[in-house]
Design an enzyme around this catalytic site. Sequence first.
Site, short mmCIF file in Angstrom:
data_model
loop_
_atom_site.label_atom_id
_atom_site.label_comp_id
_atom_site.label_asym_id
_atom_site.label_seq_id
_atom_site.Cartn_x
_atom_site.Cartn_y
_atom_site.Cartn_z
N ASN A 1 32.32 21.01 59.79
CA ASN A 1 31.07 20.25 59.98
C ASN A 1 30.26 20.89 61.11
OD1 ASN A 1 33.09 19.45 61.77
ND2 ASN A 1 32.55 17.30 61.78
N ALA A 2 30.93 21.62 61.99
CA ALA A 2 30.27 22.30 63.09
C ALA A 2 29.54 23.55 62.59
CB ALA A 2 31.29 22.71 64.15
N GLY A 3 28.43 23.86 63.25
CA GLY A 3 27.74 25.13 63.00
C GLY A 3 27.28 25.63 64.35
N HIS A 4 27.94 26.63 64.89
CA HIS A 4 27.65 27.12 66.24
C HIS A 4 26.99 28.50 66.14
CE1 HIS A 4 30.93 24.31 68.12
NE2 HIS A 4 30.02 23.66 67.43
N GLN B 1 30.46 19.04 67.67
CA GLN B 1 29.65 17.81 67.61
C GLN B 1 29.18 17.44 69.03
OE1 GLN B 1 32.88 17.62 65.50
NE2 GLN B 1 31.45 18.81 64.31
N GLY C 1 25.15 16.54 68.92
CA GLY C 1 25.51 17.83 68.34
C GLY C 1 24.35 18.81 68.38
N ASP C 2 24.66 20.08 68.07
CA ASP C 2 23.66 21.15 67.98
C ASP C 2 22.92 21.39 69.29
OD1 ASP C 2 24.35 21.38 65.32
OD2 ASP C 2 22.83 19.95 64.68
N GLY D 1 21.47 22.97 56.62
CA GLY D 1 20.05 23.31 56.43
C GLY D 1 19.13 22.09 56.47
N LYS E 1 26.10 24.75 71.94
CA LYS E 1 27.45 25.03 72.45
C LYS E 1 27.88 26.46 72.13
CE LYS E 1 28.81 21.53 70.01
NZ LYS E 1 27.52 20.92 69.58
#
Length: 418
Positions: free
Chosen positions: A39-42, A217, A13-14, A295, A17
Site C-alpha cells: 500500500n506504500a509508495g515511497h 503510511q 501518508g505520502d 495514481g 518518507k
Amino acid sequence: MNTIDVVLGMQWGDEGKGKIVDALTPRYDVVARFQGGPNAGHSIYFGDRSFVLHTVPSGIFRQGTQNIIGNGVVIDPLILMDEIRAIEQMGVDVLSSLRIAKRAHLILPTHRLLDAAQESGKGKNKVGTTGKGIGPAYTDKASRIGLRVGDLLLPDFEERYHALRDQHLRLLGIDHVDDAAWLEAAMALRRFPIIDNEVEMNSLLASGHSVLAEGAQGSLLDVDFGTYPFVTSSSTLCAGACIGLGVAPARIGKVYGIFKAYCTRVGAGPFPTELNDATGETLRQIGHEFGATTGRPRRTGWLDLVALRYAVMMNGTTSLIMMKSDVLNGLDTIRICVGYRMGGKQIDYFPFEAAGEPIEPVYRDFKGWQTDISSCRTYDSLPSELKDYIAFIEQQTGVPVDIVSVGPDRDATIYRTV
Ligand code: GDP
Ligand code: IMO
Ligand code: MG
C-alpha cells in the site's frame, strides 16, 4: 548498545518518507521497514532517475547499506519480485543487500479479492483502500491463520497455501483464482536471506551498527489512533517499530517526524483542513499530488497543527522534517489550523469524534513568500516569511524543524542541526 532511529509520517501518508530515508541513509548501516506493505509508495529522485518503492526499504539505492524487511510488514511476493527486478535493472545488487524477516506475513491473491469485496460491500462507507489486500492479510495474521515468509521454506508450503486459499475462495463464493505467477514469485523469494530479524536487529545494535527504521503510511492512518475506521490495518506509530522489528522501547533513539508544509490525504475519511477550491487544486497540481501507488488524485488542504501536535505526542517525535515547502511558493496567504470548533466549542486536541462529527478549523494566517526556494540549500537563504512559518510550527509543537525539503531530489534538502 546502539539505539535505532525511526522515520515516521506525521499526517495521512505520502509526506516524503522515501526521499528522507534515502537522504539520511549514508549515515546508517541498516535501513529496515517495520509495517505496512505494498500500500506504500515511497518515491526517490536522484539526478535524472526516479523510483517508487513499495516493499523494499528506501536505503536500497545507497551502496553498502543493508536493507531489512521486518516482521511487521505484509508482503505480496508478486509485487516484491517485480520491484526487485526493476531495482536490479537499475544496476543494484539487491540479493546482497536485502534480507527478509521469516515472521513477515504473506499477502495472497485472494487477500486482494477479499479487500475488493469488503470495499464494495461498504457502499458509500468505503475506506478507499489501495486494494492491495492489506486489511485481509493483517486480519489473517490476527486470526492466527496467516502464512509467513518462513513457511516458504517448509516442504508442505503449497498444501498450506492451498488450504488458506480455498478457505478464502469459499468466503468469496468463487472456485478459482489465477495464482500461478504468485506461486512462482513466492518460490523466487527463497533466493533471499530469510532471517530471524529480531535476533539480527538486536545483535546489529549490540555490535555498534546504526539502524534507521522506515515507517509507511502516517500517524493519522494508525489502526488505533488514526481516524478509524478510515485507517490502514497496522501500527504506523513509533511503537510499531518495536513490534515490527523486535526491538525493545528503550532501544529507540531519534524519532524523525515527517510532515508536508500543507496536508494531503488519499481515500475517504475526515480531513478538517481540506480545500475543495482553486487553492486546493493549485496545491494538487504544483505538488503533483497524485498517488504513487494508485495514481488517485490526493485530497489537499492547509497544515493542521492540531493533528500534528497529536502525532508528535503519540510518537515522541524528537525532530521534525518539513517537506514540499517549495509547493507553497508564490501564495499570498498561507493558513495554518491552530484549533477545531466542534458542536459550538473550540478544542485544541484531536478528538475521538473526528470521524463522526463535522469539524470547523480555526486558522491563523501567514504571509506567503514570492520567491522560488527550490534552489536554496542553506537555511539562511530561505525567505523570512518561511522562517516565520517554521518558527510558529516549532513553537506550537515544541519540536525543532531540523530539516527542510525544497524539492523531490535527494540534494534539495536543507539540514539545520541534524
Ligand atoms: P512517501 O510515501 O512518504 O514516501 O511520499 P510519496 O513518495 O508517496 O509522496 C511524496 C511526493 O513528493 C513524491 O512525489 C516526492 O518525490 C515528492 N517530494 C518529496 N519531497 C519534496 C519536496 O520537498 N518538494 C517537492 N516539490 N516534492 C517533494
Ligand atoms: P505511504 O507509505 C497514503 C490509505 C488508503 C486508504 C487507507 C487504507 O506511501 O505514505 P489500505 O490499502 O492500507 O487498507 O488503505 O490508507 N493509505 C495510504 N495513503 N500513503 C500511503 O502509504 C498509504 N497506505 C494506505 O488510501 O485511505
Ligand atoms: Mg507514498
